[in-house]
Enzyme design. Structure first.
Site, PDB file in Angstrom:
ATOM      1  N   SER A 106       1.148  -1.274  -0.448  1.00  0.00           N
ATOM      2  CA  SER A 106       0.262   0.133   0.085  1.00  0.00           C
ATOM      3  C   SER A 106       0.982   1.242   0.130  1.00  0.00           C
ATOM      4  CB  SER A 106      -0.956  -0.327   1.416  1.00  0.00           C
ATOM      5  OG  SER A 106      -2.269   0.917   1.183  1.00  0.00           O
ATOM      6  N   ASP A 156     -10.126  -3.908  -5.917  1.00  0.00           N
ATOM      7  CA  ASP A 156      -9.133  -2.830  -5.040  1.00  0.00           C
ATOM      8  C   ASP A 156     -10.082  -1.605  -5.045  1.00  0.00           C
ATOM      9  OD1 ASP A 156      -7.798  -1.330  -3.323  1.00  0.00           O
ATOM     10  OD2 ASP A 156      -6.123  -2.381  -4.130  1.00  0.00           O
ATOM     11  N   HIS A 187      -8.487  -4.593  -1.387  1.00  0.00           N
ATOM     12  CA  HIS A 187      -6.922  -4.220  -0.733  1.00  0.00           C
ATOM     13  C   HIS A 187      -5.879  -4.347   0.018  1.00  0.00           C
ATOM     14  CE1 HIS A 187      -4.390  -0.465  -1.300  1.00  0.00           C
ATOM     15  NE2 HIS A 187      -3.908  -0.309  -0.174  1.00  0.00           N
TER      16      HIS A 187
HETATM   17  C1  MLT Z   1      -1.404   5.687  -0.059  1.00  0.00           C
HETATM   18  O1  MLT Z   1      -1.808   7.130   0.867  1.00  0.00           O
HETATM   19  O2  MLT Z   1       0.184   5.858  -0.268  1.00  0.00           O
HETATM   20  C2  MLT Z   1      -2.189   4.978  -0.680  1.00  0.00           C
HETATM   21  O3  MLT Z   1      -3.701   5.520  -0.554  1.00  0.00           O
HETATM   22  C3  MLT Z   1      -2.938   3.648  -0.266  1.00  0.00           C
HETATM   23  C4  MLT Z   1      -3.288   3.639   1.107  1.00  0.00           C
HETATM   24  O4  MLT Z   1      -1.878   4.158   2.170  1.00  0.00           O
HETATM   25  O5  MLT Z   1      -4.171   3.558   1.763  1.00  0.00           O
END
Ligand code: MLT
Length: 204
Positions: A106, A156, A187
């Site tokens: 992520s 996702d 996700h």
């Molecule tokens: C991010 O902010 O890098 C992406 O939206 C993934 C997350 O951290 O939720």
């Protein structure tokens, strides 16, 4: 005096010359991905920093303005900071700089993708779980010697499939050898992701 890394981090000594650079998701910390790293390659050394940006108390690797909308100036600065940390850690822990594989989930996968686009010299390969296009670099990097695995979620809600494919295309057009796999999930990380990434890493 030798430069000291300035990220809170964990380092686990390995039995091989490979090091996994573990990059956690939003709200994680330096201990989160240690079990994942051990599962992906039980012989590798593990270098696991904690993101320095706090969002409502939750550590991240760079600032965002909204979900999926990144502060690009901060992202570039943090990417360089992380790359410098990897270089200084390689000296400190006697890591083989030619065998550093990023493993990000992520937000951690997004900064790993940014490292590939802006500071590719610090990584030999990368496993990106639930990554999106973090930025468009001004100058196309040369990724011809890099192998990259992208694990995407077919449903996702944060990263649309089109964005995962766009990232794969961007990395491929810079010369990288990219494997992209879609898993029946959102996700969250699945055992399917981990098994496929472990096998991919074994053959890399
Ligand atoms: C991010 O902010 O890098 C992406 O939206 C993934 C997350 O951290 O939720």
């Amino acid at each position: 005096m030798r430069p000291q890394p300035d990220f809170v981090h964990e380092f686990v000594i390995g039995k091989s010359d490979r090091t996994l650079l573990l990059l956690h998701g939003t709200g994680g910390n330096e201990r989160d991905l240690i079990p994942l790293g051990q599962e992906l390659d039980p012989n590798a050394a593990l270098l696991s920093p904690r993101g320095k940006v706090l969002e409502h108390g939750m550590p991240r690797f760079f600032r965002r303005l909204a979900e999926g909308v990144f502060d690009l100036e901060d992202l570039q600065k943090r990417t360089n900071e992380l790359a410098d940390f990897v270089i200084s850690s390689a000296k400190r822990y006697e890591i083989d700089k030619r065998q550093i594989v990023a493993v990000g989930y992520s937000n951690g996968a997004n900064i790993a993708a940014s490292l590939l686009l802006l500071r590719a010299e610090v990584l030999s390969a990368a496993i990106l779980f639930r990554a999106m296009v973090p930025l468009t670099p001004e100058k196309q990097p040369n990724l011809s010697s890099k192998s990259i695995f992208i694990g995407a979620g077919a449903v996702d809600p944060i990263v649309p499939s089109s964005n995962s494919k766009e990232l794969a295309q961007m990395l491929r057009s810079a010369g990288a050898d990219v494997t992209i796999r879609f898993f029946q999930s959102g996700h969250e990380l699945t055992s399917g992701d981990v098994n496929a990434a472990r096998e991919w890493l074994h053959n890399t």
